[in-house]
Design a protein around this motif. Sequence first.
Motif, PDB file in Angstrom:
ATOM      1  N   MET A   1      58.322   6.015  14.928  1.00 42.13           N
ATOM      2  CA  MET A   1      56.934   5.600  15.165  1.00 42.13           C
ATOM      3  C   MET A   1      56.356   6.433  16.307  1.00 42.13           C
ATOM      4  O   MET A   1      57.062   6.786  17.252  1.00 42.13           O
ATOM      5  CB  MET A   1      56.884   4.113  15.513  1.00 42.13           C
ATOM      6  N   LYS A   2      55.074   6.745  16.223  1.00 40.53           N
ATOM      7  CA  LYS A   2      54.443   7.595  17.222  1.00 40.53           C
ATOM      8  C   LYS A   2      54.285   6.861  18.558  1.00 40.53           C
ATOM      9  O   LYS A   2      53.840   5.723  18.609  1.00 40.53           O
ATOM     10  CB  LYS A   2      53.091   8.095  16.725  1.00 40.53           C
ATOM     11  N   VAL A   3      54.621   7.553  19.627  1.00 32.93           N
ATOM     12  CA  VAL A   3      54.535   6.989  20.967  1.00 32.93           C
ATOM     13  C   VAL A   3      53.094   6.633  21.316  1.00 32.93           C
ATOM     14  O   VAL A   3      52.826   5.626  21.990  1.00 32.93           O
ATOM     15  CB  VAL A   3      55.120   7.975  22.003  1.00 32.93           C
ATOM     16  N   SER A   4      52.149   7.411  20.847  1.00 29.82           N
ATOM     17  CA  SER A   4      50.736   7.132  21.144  1.00 29.82           C
ATOM     18  C   SER A   4      50.317   5.773  20.594  1.00 29.82           C
ATOM     19  O   SER A   4      49.488   5.083  21.193  1.00 29.82           O
ATOM     20  CB  SER A   4      49.848   8.234  20.560  1.00 29.82           C
ATOM     21  N   GLU A  14      42.766   8.811  27.603  1.00 30.21           N
ATOM     22  CA  GLU A  14      42.806  10.270  27.587  1.00 30.21           C
ATOM     23  C   GLU A  14      44.229  10.813  27.697  1.00 30.21           C
ATOM     24  O   GLU A  14      44.489  11.976  27.360  1.00 30.21           O
ATOM     25  CB  GLU A  14      41.928  10.849  28.715  1.00 30.21           C
ATOM     26  N   ASN A  15      45.154   9.960  28.166  1.00 24.47           N
ATOM     27  CA  ASN A  15      46.546  10.409  28.291  1.00 24.47           C
ATOM     28  C   ASN A  15      47.357  10.191  27.021  1.00 24.47           C
ATOM     29  O   ASN A  15      48.489  10.673  26.909  1.00 24.47           O
ATOM     30  CB  ASN A  15      47.234   9.691  29.452  1.00 24.47           C
ATOM     31  N   LEU A  16      46.775   9.440  26.063  1.00 27.71           N
ATOM     32  CA  LEU A  16      47.502   9.165  24.823  1.00 27.71           C
ATOM     33  C   LEU A  16      47.688  10.411  23.970  1.00 27.71           C
ATOM     34  O   LEU A  16      48.665  10.527  23.227  1.00 27.71           O
ATOM     35  CB  LEU A  16      46.766   8.091  23.999  1.00 27.71           C
ATOM     36  N   THR A  17      46.740  11.350  24.083  1.00 24.11           N
ATOM     37  CA  THR A  17      46.775  12.524  23.190  1.00 24.11           C
ATOM     38  C   THR A  17      48.043  13.347  23.356  1.00 24.11           C
ATOM     39  O   THR A  17      48.522  13.948  22.388  1.00 24.11           O
ATOM     40  CB  THR A  17      45.547  13.414  23.445  1.00 24.11           C
ATOM     41  N   MET A  18      48.619  13.355  24.562  1.00 21.62           N
ATOM     42  CA  MET A  18      49.828  14.160  24.774  1.00 21.62           C
ATOM     43  C   MET A  18      51.056  13.582  24.066  1.00 21.62           C
ATOM     44  O   MET A  18      52.091  14.235  23.970  1.00 21.62           O
ATOM     45  CB  MET A  18      50.102  14.308  26.272  1.00 21.62           C
ATOM     46  N   TYR A  19      50.920  12.332  23.539  1.00 23.79           N
ATOM     47  CA  TYR A  19      52.056  11.707  22.854  1.00 23.79           C
ATOM     48  C   TYR A  19      51.822  11.540  21.354  1.00 23.79           C
ATOM     49  O   TYR A  19      52.591  10.872  20.675  1.00 23.79           O
ATOM     50  CB  TYR A  19      52.352  10.336  23.478  1.00 23.79           C
ATOM     51  N   GLU A  20      50.753  12.152  20.852  1.00 19.99           N
ATOM     52  CA  GLU A  20      50.419  11.990  19.431  1.00 19.99           C
ATOM     53  C   GLU A  20      51.471  12.592  18.511  1.00 19.99           C
ATOM     54  O   GLU A  20      51.613  12.180  17.358  1.00 19.99           O
ATOM     55  CB  GLU A  20      49.054  12.629  19.146  1.00 19.99           C
TER      56      GLU A  20
END
Length: 487
Positions: A1-4, A14-20
């Motif tokens: 499952m994706k971390v984001s 805005e910090n979620l994108t680095m975990y997509e």
Amino acid sequence: MKVSELLQGLIKKENLTMYEYLDVSGITDSSLEVKRGDMFIAIKGNTSDGHFFIDDAVAKGASIIIGEEQLDNLPIPYVQISNTRKALGIISKRFFKEPAKNKILIGITGTNGKTTTSYLVKHILENNGYSCSLIGTIKNIINGRTVPSVNTTPSSLLLNKILSESDDQVVVMEVSSHGLAQDRVEGIEFDFCLFTNLTHEHLDYHGTMEQYFETKALLFEKLKPGGTAIINVDNFYGEKLRDRLKAQGKRVITIGADQTADLVIAKESFGQYALIIESNISFELQSSIPGLHNIYNGLMAYAVAFQFCSNRNDILSSIKHFSGVPGRFKTFHTQEGVTVVVDYAHTADAFFYCLTAAKKRGAKRVTHVFGFRGGRDESKRAEMMSVSAELSDLFVLTLDDLNGVSEDKMLHTLHHLNHSIGNGKGLVISDRTAAIRIALENSRRGDWLLITGKGHEDYEEIHNFALGTSSDIESVQTLLKLHESYG
């Protein structure tokens, strides 16, 4: 499952994108269970701190670490969150795809009666066509299969895993104050929340009765919209909770001898029969287990079961034929006419109900065997001692779990309480199995012997008396068999 997806709302958008593009194959809060590709969530516990095991988790192949402390220079992504206990509940719920959403959840809290009430609810609902999971002190029962229980309320991670595995329509859950304080039910919403009572207990953890109450009250903040609270109002804290929830516009059903209750205990006989008045209807509730406290437990179970099945007689019949709970008022009868009861009672309130039940059932004399757990709330001991000294004809003080306290120190405590509160009328016998044997040998026809504190639990201490038994129940059974052989 994706971390984001797992971290949504827990960190800045805005910090979620680095975990997509980062996936995890599992989540865990134990470094011992980390597998390659897992998310490891570091929890600060009472005896250990998960942050000390982050390096172990990395070495085992964790793909991301979640923690509360500021850490730099980790070779894998690290996310700092203010409360990882709450985060564990939210992440677990998402990882297991909201496993509670299609189930009816019943949460039961209170000092005493949680276990018996939960078993009663399960028993009644199953008798009336519902499949039920049970999560609690003695064991967990999922899809009809028994799983050992480590804590009364499991961690939020284990809880969501259990819920994801359950195919049952209803989940009945004991919710402890420790579980609430430690966010073990974070992210869970309940259809029904039950409050059995609140008496002196766990103040070594909570500090004051008021804080203890406020922790218990957290459960009722987790009611679903339109959910129902069922409250025993025959105590100050039940009344307080009722008034608070009604002021919030929540649906509340009350039980108790209080004439303002929705279900009134109008009259009770021998702690086993009760006349109940509901609006303009009266009916008899018969408990299969003696004791006024079991009338309350039965009525709590009736109140929630009536929301599922409106055939009152079917519910009452189920209560009447309930087979009981392991270690809760487990009763034996000797050939000489002595009644022996093993019960989990470990508070002054529970002592009162157990000892009073024996007297109401016609006990000529009552002997009480009990002890105190080391490293636990010492402030309740005097009250427990006082109740036993007043209501029993003889009490035998013995060892319970020492939990690291020396045997000499605990024996000193027992002797002190015997003389300062019990006026020296009791016996102090360190070996628990010997205490049971001596109490039984000194009982006569018509007497009751109550052995409290351990109930369903196995002994943690090694006892010297040569029974070779592992619990109070097994000790009683062995002594009765030996007496039959040589008596």
